[in-house]
Design a protein around this motif. Structure first.
Motif, PDB file in Angstrom:
ATOM      1  N   UNK A 130     -60.902  81.660 -22.553  1.00  0.00           N
ATOM      2  CA  UNK A 130     -60.247  81.233 -21.324  1.00  0.00           C
ATOM      3  C   UNK A 130     -59.203  80.161 -21.612  1.00  0.00           C
ATOM      4  N   UNK A 131     -58.178  80.046 -20.749  1.00  0.00           N
ATOM      5  CA  UNK A 131     -57.189  78.985 -20.937  1.00  0.00           C
ATOM      6  C   UNK A 131     -57.803  77.589 -20.955  1.00  0.00           C
ATOM      7  N   UNK A 132     -58.848  77.364 -20.151  1.00  0.00           N
ATOM      8  CA  UNK A 132     -59.486  76.044 -20.125  1.00  0.00           C
ATOM      9  C   UNK A 132     -60.146  75.731 -21.460  1.00  0.00           C
ATOM     10  N   UNK A 133     -60.839  76.719 -22.021  1.00  0.00           N
ATOM     11  CA  UNK A 133     -61.473  76.520 -23.330  1.00  0.00           C
ATOM     12  C   UNK A 133     -60.423  76.279 -24.395  1.00  0.00           C
ATOM     13  N   UNK A 134     -59.361  77.023 -24.300  1.00  0.00           N
ATOM     14  CA  UNK A 134     -58.275  76.870 -25.281  1.00  0.00           C
ATOM     15  C   UNK A 134     -57.699  75.457 -25.219  1.00  0.00           C
ATOM     16  N   UNK A 135     -57.438  74.963 -24.014  1.00  0.00           N
ATOM     17  CA  UNK A 135     -56.868  73.621 -23.875  1.00  0.00           C
ATOM     18  C   UNK A 135     -57.838  72.554 -24.391  1.00  0.00           C
TER      19      UNK A 135
END
Length: 235
Positions: free
Chosen positions: A223-228
């Protein structure tokens, strides 16, 4: 490295531009993606090294070319790219000046098509691509018609890239594989001319479809949140 499928005329123009570089390429690899025209003959005549990739699709063609390359920096163009004479020198100098970057990418001006298509590509499509995907990725995305990648970074990125799919954008998919500690330097001055043909109605719909699929398959993986969060922890 240039992947090509039935684009002999544009490939000839691209290779002519590469022959005029102020910093000559150590080698020029053209990946013939099972063309039925004389693309391979055009490449041979220009002195390029031709790699044949029978599996259709830009991801598989790009990976075949990068895997075959011998240099420490892997520069990437499309067959319809026309680089200025200082393109390769500028890309190499930029990577030297930014040792923290795993890759450098630039932008494009467009030729061919009609005035609206050229304006749309330059003023709408590319700015939106870099802005939206940069926010999603946490770093600038690669632009497939104009980038250079360190060879050691490619060896890391290829492990997780979707090289067996022909329904993803190879440049955007590769951009998703950058790990914490790896980044892309965007150089607005690294400019090539590129054909505006993808901005016809059918071509644009196809590009959007591939873009949606590329984002979806990678967001499902992380997910984008995990990536960030992972990138924030690194910095």
């Amino acid at each position: 490295m240039i992947p090509v499928y039935n684009d002999a005329g544009m490939l000839q123009t691209c290779l002519t531009a590469l022959a005029r570089q102020t910093r000559p390429a150590d080698e020029i690899i053209v990946v013939d993606n099972a063309s039925t025209d004389d693309s391979a003959q055009v490449a041979h005549a220009a002195g390029a090294r031709v790699v044949f990739q029978p599996k259709r699709g830009i991801p598989s063609a790009t990976s075949a070319g990068f895997d075959a390359a011998r240099g420490e920096i892997l520069a990437r163009l499309d067959a319809d790219s026309i680089p200025p004479t200082d393109w390769l020198a500028r890309a190499v100098a930029a990577l030297d000046a930014h040792p923290e970057a795993s890759a450098i990418t630039g932008t494009a001006d467009f030729y061919g098509g009609n005035a609206f298509q050229r304006w749309f590509g330059r003023s709408c499509y590319l700015p939106a691509y870099f802005r939206a995907m940069g926010m999603l990725l946490g770093h600038p995305p690669l632009f497939g018609s104009n980038y250079a990648l360190r060879a050691d970074a490619w060896l890391e990125l290829r492990e997780s890239a979707h090289l067996d799919r022909d329904d993803v954008h190879d440049d955007l998919d590769l951009s998703f594989q950058f790990r914490p500690g790896m980044t892309v330097h965007f150089d607005r001055g690294l400019l090539v001319r590129v054909s505006a043909r993808p901005f016809g109605v059918g071509g644009f719909v196809h590009r959007v479809r591939l873009g949606v699929i590329t984002v979806a398959v990678n967001v499902l993986r992380e997910s984008p949140a995990t990536r960030r969060r992972r990138r924030a922890l690194w910095t």
